[in-house]
Scaffold this active site. Structure first.
Site, PDB file in Angstrom:
ATOM      1  N   GLU A 256       0.778  -1.250   0.039  1.00  0.00           N
ATOM      2  CA  GLU A 256      -0.091  -0.009  -0.148  1.00  0.00           C
ATOM      3  C   GLU A 256       0.907   1.263   0.069  1.00  0.00           C
ATOM      4  OE1 GLU A 256       0.316  -2.136   2.615  1.00  0.00           O
ATOM      5  OE2 GLU A 256       0.285  -1.005   4.501  1.00  0.00           O
ATOM      6  N   GLU A 290      -5.477  -2.643  -0.643  1.00  0.00           N
ATOM      7  CA  GLU A 290      -4.567  -1.641  -0.538  1.00  0.00           C
ATOM      8  C   GLU A 290      -5.077  -0.254  -0.606  1.00  0.00           C
ATOM      9  OE1 GLU A 290      -1.970  -2.882   0.265  1.00  0.00           O
ATOM     10  OE2 GLU A 290      -2.675  -5.074  -0.323  1.00  0.00           O
ATOM     11  N   HIS A 293      -6.196   0.821   2.995  1.00  0.00           N
ATOM     12  CA  HIS A 293      -4.833   1.291   3.908  1.00  0.00           C
ATOM     13  C   HIS A 293      -4.640   2.730   3.737  1.00  0.00           C
ATOM     14  CE1 HIS A 293      -3.288  -2.383   5.432  1.00  0.00           C
ATOM     15  NE2 HIS A 293      -3.032  -3.042   4.408  1.00  0.00           N
TER      16      HIS A 293
HETATM   17  N1  ARG Z   1       1.126  -4.345   3.923  1.00  0.00           N
HETATM   18  C1  ARG Z   1       0.787  -5.429   2.816  1.00  0.00           C
HETATM   19  C2  ARG Z   1      -0.621  -5.703   2.654  1.00  0.00           C
HETATM   20  O1  ARG Z   1      -1.145  -6.533   3.544  1.00  0.00           O
HETATM   21  C3  ARG Z   1       1.560  -6.439   2.885  1.00  0.00           C
HETATM   22  C4  ARG Z   1       3.069  -6.561   3.091  1.00  0.00           C
HETATM   23  C5  ARG Z   1       3.523  -7.811   3.728  1.00  0.00           C
HETATM   24  N2  ARG Z   1       5.058  -7.395   3.857  1.00  0.00           N
HETATM   25  C6  ARG Z   1       6.015  -8.442   4.211  1.00  0.00           C
HETATM   26  N3  ARG Z   1       7.205  -8.131   4.624  1.00  0.00           N
HETATM   27  N4  ARG Z   1       5.493  -9.592   4.456  1.00  0.00           N
HETATM   28  O2  ARG Z   1      -1.334  -5.068   2.213  1.00  0.00           O
HETATM   29 ZN    ZN Z   2      -2.570  -5.075   4.360  1.00  0.00          ZN
END
Ligand code: ARG
Ligand code: ZN
Length: 841
Positions: A256, A290, A293
């Protein structure tokens, strides 16, 4: 070595502005930063030392207020001494994205540059305070060979563009994990969205040129996300531009980054000819996720990574609601609960069991889990159930009023919900501080004389959870006599319903109102009744699941004929005789009811996991189903298999789902002609895939013709080729040798996570064929290779062994050997070390 939640301290220094310059070439990238620091006014410590995170960086130069500072390079960073309360730091360093196979930090995918900074990737780009509670305004200059790279992107607004270079300014302060940079050649799909208050937002989706004709659905889904967020949450987008870039090489689903999301192509590219019905809906959900977020994650972010579920649990809840509002709520709920119970409940029983708000981590990337995401979302859903939509929205408003622009904690969120509604959530916080799946039992007693219905609820966990138990009491036509939400909070509780003239059939935990394991005293007959008559579709399905489970694991425990009679009625009643063809979701629901619990789910019910026994028992029931319903399946199939132009309506999706499950059972019964016919004539990938899945259930004369045909038709389509690989790795005919052959295929690519997942990930779920010494050795060798090249994916695959202690002795010993073998290798990454260490503890 672990980092603990209790050790959180404020950052001594904060950052006003971050100015970055990237000079990208084929052999190196030079990063120049100019960062203005100031002493954190909230901290009263007297310190003039600053530690900056930095990993695998070559430092070229460093200046503090234009002078050479007192600094030293230390492990994993840089320490600067004798600092003033305010100063400007200027650093130049060199990195090598062209050699970065970890897909973390700055790296290349198909020759294009992109970034992944969450959780700690930014420290592989330059020296920085790489923590989510340090927010600043970023300006980014990008320089690259203008003959080679036409697209140069970063977060925020494009403020300058001259030959081969761009400057981006992001007005919203953000932590560095939301930073993104993209450089390369892409085709662009563009559109606009007018927000509720009349602001025009430019929407851009960047993909590799050959994929441009597969971006239409994603763009429409993005607009639906904007509109839903306004309608349901009253939240608008805050910049003038929103960009999505799709890359083939990505460790997860999507990210995101503020104003510049980076996506795995799997969750962007869509066309009727290349993705299934489920894929369409999943793509829309990730695009929504996303986007959502932007408020829950970006505008209000996490104070520290232990709070990850603050943004992920909440955002998953929101994307689930998005899908529920746009498609069929009950089906979405069944699918989500099925995932939760199959995967998260299993995680709770594994060596990686952890809290929704973990207490410690060695490698944060190991905690982007089902527990943090899906169980986290269930907790938010319970808050919503307690407060109702209006109360929940009041809480959201207070949350944004209080914390917009801040980095906060899960407690801050729950406090907002509490204060806005005057609702006490103290006891509720156990959900964040207790791990494992709560077990609850429920027993009822009807008294004919005084017409009372008494309900006894008992919690079997170490602590008493506070949760909503949605229920209804039904009469023998399925009409509600009573319904509502019981608030459960004690170890033992009794609820009494008066004036019950007839003995009701209770429908407990409707819609799965809490993430618990509930054991009720419902009889076989009552369960059958609920499958047919419960007005809560989730419970119709759940009762069927329970009956399938009994039939598979302890066949003698239920009356198969009666159960099958009920299934037959469900199948017939709803449409063959035309008597009650009303609800659109019916066919999807029937399909869900006809779907047996997965092997993985069945493993959970076993004291000791015996993959072969489970497989055989499940196969037996499949054969019984075929024996009983084969004719009916044929009839239903031919009735539903009529040409219709493709639509993604609940009605059309349901038709295809039911048609294809009939096709599947028919194929198992040996009727492959139908499947082959459908394979040749399908007008969408959904039906093509379904027929291919049916054709590969066992060896037959069509199997290879179909696979080859599929390959030749789609060999240039990466996304479809992932399906081609995974369907073969999941096949009952797959074995270690055939997997090795797949790995020799010219389209196999070790460094592309999607391809690795489609071959190795899928095979590791192919229980009877994977669980043997050769299977383990194959996996272990891959993990050892990944330890060097991509430890994040390496750790994911290592997690296959997290359940080793529950297996039969021989497989248990073999898995343990694998863990020990991996533990012994040199330079074991933190990612894999943490998984192994937990497993061997
Ligand atoms: N923030 C992202 C989401 O869920 C996923 C990021 C995953 N990051 C990781 N280092 N495993 O939308
Ligand atoms: Zn997420």
């Amino acid at each position: 070595q672990p980092i603990y939640r209790k050790d959180y301290t404020l950052s001594e220094y904060l950052i006003h502005t971050t100015e970055l310059e990237f000079d990208l070439t084929e052999t190196q990238t030079i990063v120049t930063s100019k960062i203005s620091f100031y002493k954190n006014p909230k901290s009263n410590k007297k310190t003039n030392i600053l530690f900056l995170d930095g990993i695998d960086l070559e430092l070229i130069s460093i200046l503090v207020d234009k002078a050479k500072p007192d600094y030293k390079l230390v492990e994993q960073g840089l320490e600067i001494n004798n600092l003033a309360d305010e100063f400007i730091l200027e650093i130049k360093n060199c990195i090598h994205p062209e050699k970065n196979t970890s897909l973390y930090g700055l790296y290349q995918s198909n020759g294009n540059f992109c970034t992944q900074c969450e959780a700690h990737g930014f420290r592989q780009i330059t020296y920085y305070l790489d923590r989510p509670d340090v927010l600043s305004v970023f300006t980014t200059h990008i320089k690259a060979d203008k003959q080679k790279y036409l697209v140069l992107l970063s977060n925020g607004n494009l403020i300058k563009q001259i030959n081969g270079s761009t400057t981006w300014h992001d007005p919203t302060p953000k932590p560095c994990y939301l930073f993104a940079l993209v450089v390369g050649n892409f085709a662009l799909k563009e559109d606009t969205y007018i927000t509720l208050s009349g602001n025009e937002v430019t929407l851009k989706i960047y993909v590799q040129a050959h994929n441009i004709n597969k971006t239409q659905f994603a763009m429409a889904a993005l607009k639906r996300s904007f509109a839903w967020e306004e309608k349901r949450f009253g939240l608008e987008y805050d910049l003038d531009i929103y960009m999505i870039v799709a890359v083939d090489d990505f460790n997860m689903g999507a990210m995101e980054n503020k104003g510049l999301n980076i996506f795995n192509t799997t969750y962007v590219l869509a066309s009727i000819d290349t993705v299934t019905d489920k894929d369409f809906i999943d793509i829309e959900a990730v695009i929504g996720h996303e986007y959502f977020h932007n408020w829950t994650g970006n505008r209000v972010t996490c104070r520290d990574w232990f709070q990850l579920s603050l943004k992920e649990g909440l955002t998953v809840f929101r994307d689930q609601e998005f899908t529920s509002d746009l498609h069929t709520r009950s089906i979405k709920r069944i699918e989500d609960v099925n995932t939760l119970r199959t995967l998260q409940f299993a995680e709770d029983m594994s060596s990686m069991q952890h809290l929704v708000r973990p207490e410690h981590y060695i490698e944060m990337n190991n905690f982007y889990t089902l527990t943090v995401y899906e169980k986290g979302a269930e907790i938010i859903r319970m808050v919503h159930t307690f407060l109702g939509e209006v109360g929940f929205q009041k809480g959201m408003q207070l949350y944004f009023q209080r914390f917009d622009g801040d980095a906060v904690t899960i407690d801050d969120f729950i406090q907002s919900m509490s204060d806005a509604n005057n609702f006490d959530f103290d006891q509720f916080m156990y959900w964040y501080s207790q791990s494992g799946t709560p077990e609850v039992s429920i027993v009822s007693d009807y008294n004919h004389n005084d017409k009372t219905f008494k309900v006894f609820i008992r919690q079997h966990s170490q602590c008493d959870y506070f949760f909503p138990l949605r229920f209804a009491l039904l009469d023998d036509t399925g009409t509600k006599l009573e319904s509502g939400i019981l608030t459960v909070k004690d170890k033992e509780q009794i609820f009494i319903f008066n004036n019950m003239d007839v003995e009701p059939t209770p429908s407990w935990l409707r819609g799965f109102s809490a993430p618990i394991k509930l054991k009720s005293d419902l009889t076989f007959k009552q369960k059958i009744f609920l499958v047919r008559h419960d007005s809560d579709a989730f419970n119709q399905w759940d009762n069927a699941q329970q009956l399938w489970l009994s039939l598979i694991l302890i066949p003698s425990s239920i009356n198969q004929d009666l159960f099958f009679d009920a299934i037959e009625k469900v199948l017939k009643n709803t449409f063959l005789d035309g008597s009650c063809v009303s609800l659109v979701q019916d066919k999807s629901l029937i399909c869900e009811i006809l779907t047996l619990p997965s092997e993985q789910f069945l493993h959970q019910q076993q004291e000791i996991i015996d993959v072969f026994e489970v497989h055989d028992k499940r196969e037996k029931v499949i054969n019984k189903i075929i024996e009983r319903f084969k004719l009916l399946f044929s009839k239903i199939y031919s009735k539903l298999n009529i040409y219709q132009p493709y639509e993604l309506t609940p009605e059309a999706v349901g038709n295809r789902a039911l048609k294809n499950i009939c096709l599947y059972y028919l194929a198992i019964s040996g009727e492959f002609e139908l499947a082959f016919e459908q394979f040749k004539s399908a007008n969408c990938m959904n039906d093509k895939m379904a027929s291919l899945k049916a054709l590969i259930v066992s060896d037959n004369s069509y199997k290879n013709i179909a696979l080859d045909g599929f390959y030749h038709e789609f060999k240039n389509d990466t996304q479809v080729m992932d399906k081609y690989f995974s369907i073969q790795s999941s096949a009952s005919t797959a074995n270690v040798e055939s997997i090795k052959v797949l790995m020799q295929h010219k389209l196999f690519s070790f460094n592309t996570p999607n391809r690795l997942r489609s071959v190795i990930g899928s095979f590791s779920q192919n229980y009877v064929n994977f669980h043997n010494q050769q299977g383990y050795e194959l996996l272990t060798n891959i993990i050892i290779k990944l330890n060097q090249s991509n430890p994040q994916i390496g750790a994911k695959l290592t997690s296959v062994y997290n359940h080793w202690q529950r297996f039969t002795p021989k497989l248990k010993a073999l898995q343990k050997q694998q863990l020990e073998k991996i533990l012994a290798i040199e330079n074991l990454s933190n990612n894999i070390f943490e998984i192994i260490q937990a497993a061997l503890k």
